[in-house]
Write an enzyme that holds these catalytic residues in place. Structure first.
Site, PDB file in Angstrom:
ATOM      1  N   HIS A   1     -16.386 -28.103   3.468  1.00 30.74           N
ATOM      2  CA  HIS A   1     -17.084 -26.695   3.252  1.00 30.74           C
ATOM      3  C   HIS A   1     -16.784 -25.864   2.369  1.00 30.74           C
ATOM      4  CE1 HIS A   1     -13.112 -26.085   5.225  1.00 30.74           C
ATOM      5  NE2 HIS A   1     -13.247 -24.657   4.829  1.00 30.74           N
TER       6      HIS A   1
ATOM      7  N   HIS B   1     -16.952 -21.772   1.113  1.00 25.32           N
ATOM      8  CA  HIS B   1     -16.729 -20.459   1.234  1.00 25.32           C
ATOM      9  C   HIS B   1     -17.823 -19.841   0.227  1.00 25.32           C
ATOM     10  CE1 HIS B   1     -13.243 -20.724   3.964  1.00 25.32           C
ATOM     11  NE2 HIS B   1     -13.035 -21.727   3.094  1.00 25.32           N
TER      12      HIS B   1
HETATM   13  P1  5GP Z   1     -10.584 -23.363   5.294  1.00 27.13           P
HETATM   14  O1  5GP Z   1      -9.096 -22.478   5.702  1.00 27.13           O
HETATM   15  O2  5GP Z   1     -10.425 -24.819   5.927  1.00 27.13           O
HETATM   16  O3  5GP Z   1     -10.966 -23.408   3.947  1.00 27.13           O
HETATM   17  O4  5GP Z   1     -11.407 -22.632   6.083  1.00 27.13           O
HETATM   18  C1  5GP Z   1     -11.700 -22.735   7.366  1.00 27.13           C
HETATM   19  C2  5GP Z   1     -12.479 -21.340   7.779  1.00 27.13           C
HETATM   20  O5  5GP Z   1     -13.115 -21.516   9.043  1.00 27.13           O
HETATM   21  C3  5GP Z   1     -11.481 -20.094   7.860  1.00 27.13           C
HETATM   22  O6  5GP Z   1     -11.957 -19.006   7.143  1.00 27.13           O
HETATM   23  C4  5GP Z   1     -11.730 -19.904   9.382  1.00 27.13           C
HETATM   24  O7  5GP Z   1     -11.892 -18.549   9.339  1.00 27.13           O
HETATM   25  C5  5GP Z   1     -13.063 -20.346   9.659  1.00 27.13           C
HETATM   26  N1  5GP Z   1     -13.151 -20.862  11.000  1.00 27.13           N
HETATM   27  C6  5GP Z   1     -12.198 -21.450  11.715  1.00 27.13           C
HETATM   28  N2  5GP Z   1     -12.741 -21.672  12.986  1.00 27.13           N
HETATM   29  C7  5GP Z   1     -14.056 -21.198  13.148  1.00 27.13           C
HETATM   30  C8  5GP Z   1     -14.831 -20.903  14.214  1.00 27.13           C
HETATM   31  O8  5GP Z   1     -14.645 -21.385  15.290  1.00 27.13           O
HETATM   32  N3  5GP Z   1     -16.112 -20.244  13.797  1.00 27.13           N
HETATM   33  C9  5GP Z   1     -16.472 -19.847  12.353  1.00 27.13           C
HETATM   34  N4  5GP Z   1     -17.521 -19.118  12.445  1.00 27.13           N
HETATM   35  N5  5GP Z   1     -15.551 -19.931  11.542  1.00 27.13           N
HETATM   36  C10 5GP Z   1     -14.423 -20.360  11.895  1.00 27.13           C
END
Ligand code: 5GP
Ligand code: ZN
Length: 136
Positions: free
Chosen positions: A101, A103
């Site tokens: 993903h 951001h």
């Molecule tokens: P990472 O830390 O892997 O770069 O980003 C994962 C992102 O996914 C985090 O910013 C977290 O807040 C978001 N996230 C995790 N679980 C969920 C969910 O169930 N729904 C949504 N909308 N975001 C999520």
């Protein structure tokens, strides 16, 4: 293609709720539940891949195009002064959800954000309201 234990595959399949702001045949963009700033969106490919080493180029390109669209909306609709695009690949880089993903983090003049941010839950009604604004 979908991983049964992957939360983002579940969101892409519409099996758990998310505030979707943009989608096309390859990608879904939805509001992050722990926003770094107002309007923080996550863009994913519909097809499961783990990280930048794993995502196929077609999905990487499609995610980039959707991220560009969302970034433009953030500037137009939320009056963002700038935007950060961020991908974390690997736990050492801070990745917590292992479905590739990007951001899209709107930035505002003088906002206090320091990257990487410390995730904090926000009011879900506020998040949904900003998502409604962002949806094209
Ligand atoms: P990472 O830390 O892997 O770069 O980003 C994962 C992102 O996914 C985090 O910013 C977290 O807040 C978001 N996230 C995790 N679980 C969920 C969910 O169930 N729904 C949504 N909308 N975001 C999520
Ligand atoms: Zn997945």
């Amino acid at each position: 293609m979908a991983e049964p234990d992957c939360i983002f595959c579940t969101i892409a399949a519409g099996e758990i709720p998310a505030t979707v702001v943009a989608e096309d045949d390859r990608t879904v963009a939805f509001m992050d539940i722990n926003p770094a700033t107002r309007g923080h969106v996550v863009v994913i490919p519909r097809a499961h891949s783990v990280d930048i080493g794993d995502v196929v180029p077609e999905d990487l390109g499609a995610v980039a195009a959707t991220a560009q669209r969302v970034a433009a909306r953030a500037k137009d609709v939320l009056d963002a002064a700038g935007v950060n695009l961020l991908n974390s690949s690997g736990a050492a880089a801070g990745q917590t959800v292992f479905h590739f993903h990007v951001h899209v983090i709107p930035r505002y003049e003088d906002d206090p954000l320091a990257l990487p941010w410390v995730p904090e839950a926000a009011d879900m009604e506020d998040i949904k309201a900003v998502g409604e604004e962002l949806r094209a």
